[in-house]
Write a protein that holds these residues in place. Structure first.
Motif, PDB file in Angstrom:
ATOM      1  N   SER A   1       0.838  -1.214   0.000  1.00 27.76           N
ATOM      2  CA  SER A   1       0.000   0.000   0.000  1.00 27.76           C
ATOM      3  C   SER A   1       0.858   1.243   0.000  1.00 27.76           C
ATOM      4  N   TYR A   2       1.896   1.219   0.832  1.00 25.83           N
ATOM      5  CA  TYR A   2       2.782   2.377   0.933  1.00 25.83           C
ATOM      6  C   TYR A   2       3.416   2.692  -0.423  1.00 25.83           C
ATOM      7  N   LEU A   3       3.917   1.652  -1.093  1.00 19.16           N
ATOM      8  CA  LEU A   3       4.557   1.870  -2.396  1.00 19.16           C
ATOM      9  C   LEU A   3       3.569   2.462  -3.402  1.00 19.16           C
ATOM     10  N   LYS A   4       2.347   1.898  -3.420  1.00 20.95           N
ATOM     11  CA  LYS A   4       1.343   2.384  -4.381  1.00 20.95           C
ATOM     12  C   LYS A   4       1.018   3.856  -4.131  1.00 20.95           C
ATOM     13  N   GLU A   5       0.821   4.194  -2.874  1.00 18.84           N
ATOM     14  CA  GLU A   5       0.528   5.587  -2.530  1.00 18.84           C
ATOM     15  C   GLU A   5       1.652   6.518  -2.944  1.00 18.84           C
ATOM     16  N   LYS A   6       2.872   6.073  -2.649  1.00 13.02           N
ATOM     17  CA  LYS A   6       4.010   6.936  -2.942  1.00 13.02           C
ATOM     18  C   LYS A   6       4.142   7.172  -4.449  1.00 13.02           C
ATOM     19  N   LEU A   7       3.918   6.102  -5.221  1.00 11.63           N
ATOM     20  CA  LEU A   7       4.001   6.250  -6.679  1.00 11.63           C
ATOM     21  C   LEU A   7       2.959   7.231  -7.190  1.00 11.63           C
ATOM     22  N   GLU A   8       1.781   7.115  -6.632  1.00 14.35           N
ATOM     23  CA  GLU A   8       0.718   8.040  -7.056  1.00 14.35           C
ATOM     24  C   GLU A   8       1.096   9.479  -6.746  1.00 14.35           C
ATOM     25  N   MET A   9       1.609   9.686  -5.533  1.00 24.80           N
ATOM     26  CA  MET A   9       1.982  11.040  -5.126  1.00 24.80           C
ATOM     27  C   MET A   9       3.101  11.591  -6.009  1.00 24.80           C
ATOM     28  N   LEU A  10       4.064  10.715  -6.305  1.00 23.65           N
ATOM     29  CA  LEU A  10       5.182  11.167  -7.132  1.00 23.65           C
ATOM     30  C   LEU A  10       4.699  11.544  -8.528  1.00 23.65           C
ATOM     31  N   ASN A  11       3.750  10.755  -9.045  1.00 24.81           N
ATOM     32  CA  ASN A  11       3.252  11.054 -10.381  1.00 24.81           C
ATOM     33  C   ASN A  11       2.407  12.317 -10.400  1.00 24.81           C
ATOM     34  N   ALA A  12       1.728  12.528  -9.284  1.00 23.77           N
ATOM     35  CA  ALA A  12       0.874  13.720  -9.208  1.00 23.77           C
ATOM     36  C   ALA A  12       1.697  14.993  -9.064  1.00 23.77           C
ATOM     37  N   THR A  13       2.967  14.844  -8.681  1.00 24.04           N
ATOM     38  CA  THR A  13       3.814  16.019  -8.438  1.00 24.04           C
ATOM     39  C   THR A  13       4.931  16.078  -9.459  1.00 24.04           C
ATOM     40  N   SER A  14       4.703  16.706 -10.561  1.00 21.31           N
ATOM     41  CA  SER A  14       5.809  16.759 -11.527  1.00 21.31           C
ATOM     42  C   SER A  14       6.102  18.194 -11.912  1.00 21.31           C
TER      43      SER A  14
END
Lengths: 513, 513
Positions: free
Chosen positions: A500-513
């Motif tokens: 779950s942590y990895l999925k959330e982090k990936l989403e956040m990283l993609n949302a912040t470019s």
């Protein structure tokens, strides 16, 4: 000499601990200060200490001291002399001492001597093989180590498989089934996540670097922010970063500067500091258990969970970059905003090297090593096939193929010293860190859904540390890593929180470019 | 186990040496890396090693090994098995081992334990007394140390006075009469020379300082010029500069940066490097005598003569300033010519502090300490009178009176650890350095009257080192310091060469303003 058998045993353990910490001091010096020419004499010093320690830890005098202390303890229990807590703690200390001693005693001293020699020969042979990209030259040494380790497992004669027996010193009570159960979901999820990242537009990461002294300045800023007490900690440089405890008030960590990787020393400092914080939180400062099992780390995975928490959950978090990026900008890092630092901290690019891997692909490196060492020890995988097996797994899981064995199956030191059963601890450490972080979130967040980030953002990491110091650090070997996780989080260890942590982090990283 | 008794003894000595070098490594770490909090645990580690070492060095097993080796050696001699050189070397090794052992055996173990405790208490009490300028608080500890040392001398029961007996470990075969004979001329000449300097116009020495990193750069330049081999030497910082040998190919020196004294680290580096060069030149690299007496330094005075040679004869020489001043100018020292560096290197200002004293007044500091420790041990000088006696001698000999005991009789650590008989070695070192320099001059100069300066001027210090490596360094404990000086220089040690050297240097300094 004390009249009380318990104290006599304590004095004996104390002296053993003194000798052990001398050994660690020599190791520290070897990696931080010793000129190359000193290595052969240092080897002799270390092997003398190893002999002295082995003699102490398997002597009949030691055995008698344990037996007398056990007898005294049982008599006192019958008289009801102890509170429950104290009684349980003493019982656990005795159980572990007896277990450790009986393991020492099971081993034929000749095997111990052979192993010591094979380790040092294996290490030398590996160094040469890696430098020359010549796996074949390393095969005989590896083969000897595997036979000797198999022999060792046989002599230990535990109700466990060979690989399981060898994994016990690193991860007490771990079984093969449990490893497979914990890792199974990762085998599919991690490659899927990696595919997702791969298909995304790659953020253009700028090439940059920082002067050594500026990197050092940032590392010091980090440790000061995180409450480093200079009276009891020291920092140095070494070829490979590590953390060690040389006395109850003497903690050391090292870092290194890698050309072209300006964040390497910073993240290594965060990582090693996490290891050190665990040791600093063990129950020996104000307590009698230093030198006793309950004053020692319970497992390598738990240790790793603590270093990974500070490296990944804190230093690589969005909140940390938001707060800390200005220090990087001040010393000349090419950052327009915190986003640049955050993306630099989280490149999410799969590579061939375990040590340089990020959170997303790290697990894959471990899965490959775990499968292969189990195959070597339990399924008679021919050693000669190791390079092919290694490379095909890298192709399958990471989509990359090593061009040489040096960057393939020769990259890690562990097997060359006969360390089998060690690798899984790294990945279990990721799982533990994630599950403990969830527990921490519940404990610290009243209205706040993300109290870890909130505290990092305002530079209040001490709130996180205090929770770890209360819930995680002080138990030592009172319970194994999984029992500790269950006690703290309320549920058995699983890979769900990590995923779950990895999925959330990936989403956040993609949302912040 | 080797069948040859000589080799069995060698193996025993080798293991003793391993333990001893572990002790030195802990000491090195304590002074260069350890955080303050580690000191109490470090103390326990060191005392454990001291116990193990004492046990080894006085054990009956060791005694038997020596006896067996002696017997075997005598049998071999009867059979004519050895060349003369080898026979003499073995005999000398045996003699020294037997002497060292019998000293160990003379001592009541209870006295050894008392002394160890009194030393550590004395050191603690001294630190506090010095910080608080409170000599009275240190008196009881000093009194205990003096009684225990007197007791030790009595137990050793040598045909020597108490002070002489205690001086033996530092300066083998030194007698009271000999010290007085060597020092007598200095008692009148040094104050006269000092008066001459005082009456001259003082050169105006500029106040200046250098950044730490630039001082470090100059020290590295110096060591590189002097042929430092980085594979076998390491450099670090410590509160007090020292040199130590941790293995046959592992030499360490430290330096320190003192605010406002930009030459302090440079001269300390030259000094400690001189100590290290002596150890590097001992006959153990390619020879069997490492761990044996013949592989060890013969005396503290000879050791000091080597450090003083490189510090005073080389680094403080006119020729060195002529060659080296441009490096100082390059990093921003306020030098218009080599003369400025040379005068900065040789301020010739008497002060109250021994460690900071220059060549001219250093001897006076030692004369005072030597007289006082002899009076304390042999003439029953009451300890309470030490401050008054100290101050009046400083007034008489140096024309200065300490304002506090902290800058007076509490300034040095030696007595607080019960080290009596050590101080003269420093001054004898000056005498030896001067006399060996004369011999070197004769040996290296064919037509040249000052080959030392000539070589320094062209950066060919290796010529000086080669001579020391051939004539001075390799003998170890084969002969005592005075015999070595006589062998090398052709005459008995005297203060004449040192006095001539000082007079010449003063004249040259005055001529160059």
């Amino acid at each position: 000499m004390p009249s009380c058998a318990w104290e006599r045993l304590g004095e004996y353990l104390h002296e053993t601990q003194l000798l052990g910490s001398i050994q660690s001091t020599l190791y520290w010096d070897q990696n931080t200060a010793m000129p190359k020419g000193g290595s052969s004499w240092r080897g002799e010093q270390l092997s003398l200490l190893a002999r002295l320690l082995h003699r102490r830890q398997s002597s009949s005098q030691y055995e008698s001291l344990i037996k007398e202390a056990e007898k005294e303890f049982q008599d006192s229990c019958l008289k009801g002399e102890f509170e429950l807590n104290e009684k349980e703690a003493r019982q656990r200390n005795l159980d572990l001492l007896i277990q450790d001693l009986s393991r020492q005693k099971c081993l034929d001293p000749e095997l111990v001597a052979h192993l010591a020699k094979a380790k040092s020969q294996g290490y030398e042979s590996w160094q040469e093989a890696k430098a020359n990209n010549d796996f074949k030259s390393f095969q005989p040494a590896l083969s000897t180590l595997i036979s000797l380790r198999k022999e060792q497992a046989q002599q230990l004669n535990e109700p466990r498989s060979c690989w399981e027996t060898l994994a016990q010193p690193f991860e007490p009570d771990l079984s093969l089934n449990r490893v497979q159960e914990l890792f199974a979901p990762l085998r599919t999820v991690l490659p899927e996540l990696l595919d997702k990242v791969r298909s995304l537009d790659k953020r253009k990461l700028k090439k940059w670097d920082l002067d050594e002294s500026l990197q050092e300045k940032l590392c010091n800023q980090l440790l000061n922010d995180w409450g480093r007490d200079e009276k009891i900690t020291a920092l140095a440089r070494s070829p490979h970063p590590f953390s060690t405890t040389l006395g109850p008030k003497d903690f050391r960590i090292t870092s290194r500067v890698v050309k072209g990787q300006p964040l390497s020393s910073f993240l290594a400092t965060a990582h090693e500091w996490g290891h050190s914080l665990y040791e600093q939180g063990l129950n020996f400062q104000s307590h009698q258990w230093f030198s006793w099992p309950l004053g020692q780390a319970t497992s390598m995975a738990l240790h790793e969970s603590q270093s990974l928490f500070w490296e990944n959950r804190v230093a690589r978090s969005k909140a940390f970059s938001e707060r800390f990026w200005r220090y990087f900008a001040e010393v000349g890092a090419p950052f327009d905003s915190w986003k640049d630092l955050w993306h630099s901290m989280n490149p999410l690019m799969p590579g061939l090297n375990r040590v340089e891997a990020d959170e997303l692909s790290y697990g894959l490196h471990i899965l490959i090593r775990t499968d292969l060492e189990i195959a070597l020890l339990e399924d008679d995988l021919p050693i000669s096939e190791l390079p092919i097996e290694w490379n095909s797994r890298y192709e399958n899981l990471l989509g990359l193929t090593p061009q040489t064995d040096s960057e393939g199956c020769l990259q890690d030191v562990h097997w060359s010293e006969g360390l089998f059963g060690y690798f899984p601890s790294y990945l279990i450490g990721h799982l533990i860190s994630a599950q403990l972080s969830q527990a921490m979130t519940r404990a610290l967040g009243a209205q706040d859904t993300d109290p870890i980030s909130t505290n990092i953002l305002i530079g209040n990491e001490s709130a996180l540390l205090n929770w770890l110091r209360k819930e995680v650090h002080p138990h030592g070997r009172k319970m194994n890593a999984e029992d500790l996780v269950k006690k703290v989080s309320g549920t058995s260890l699983s890979s769900d929180p990590f995923i779950s942590y990895l999925k959330e982090k990936l989403e956040m990283l993609n949302a912040t470019s």
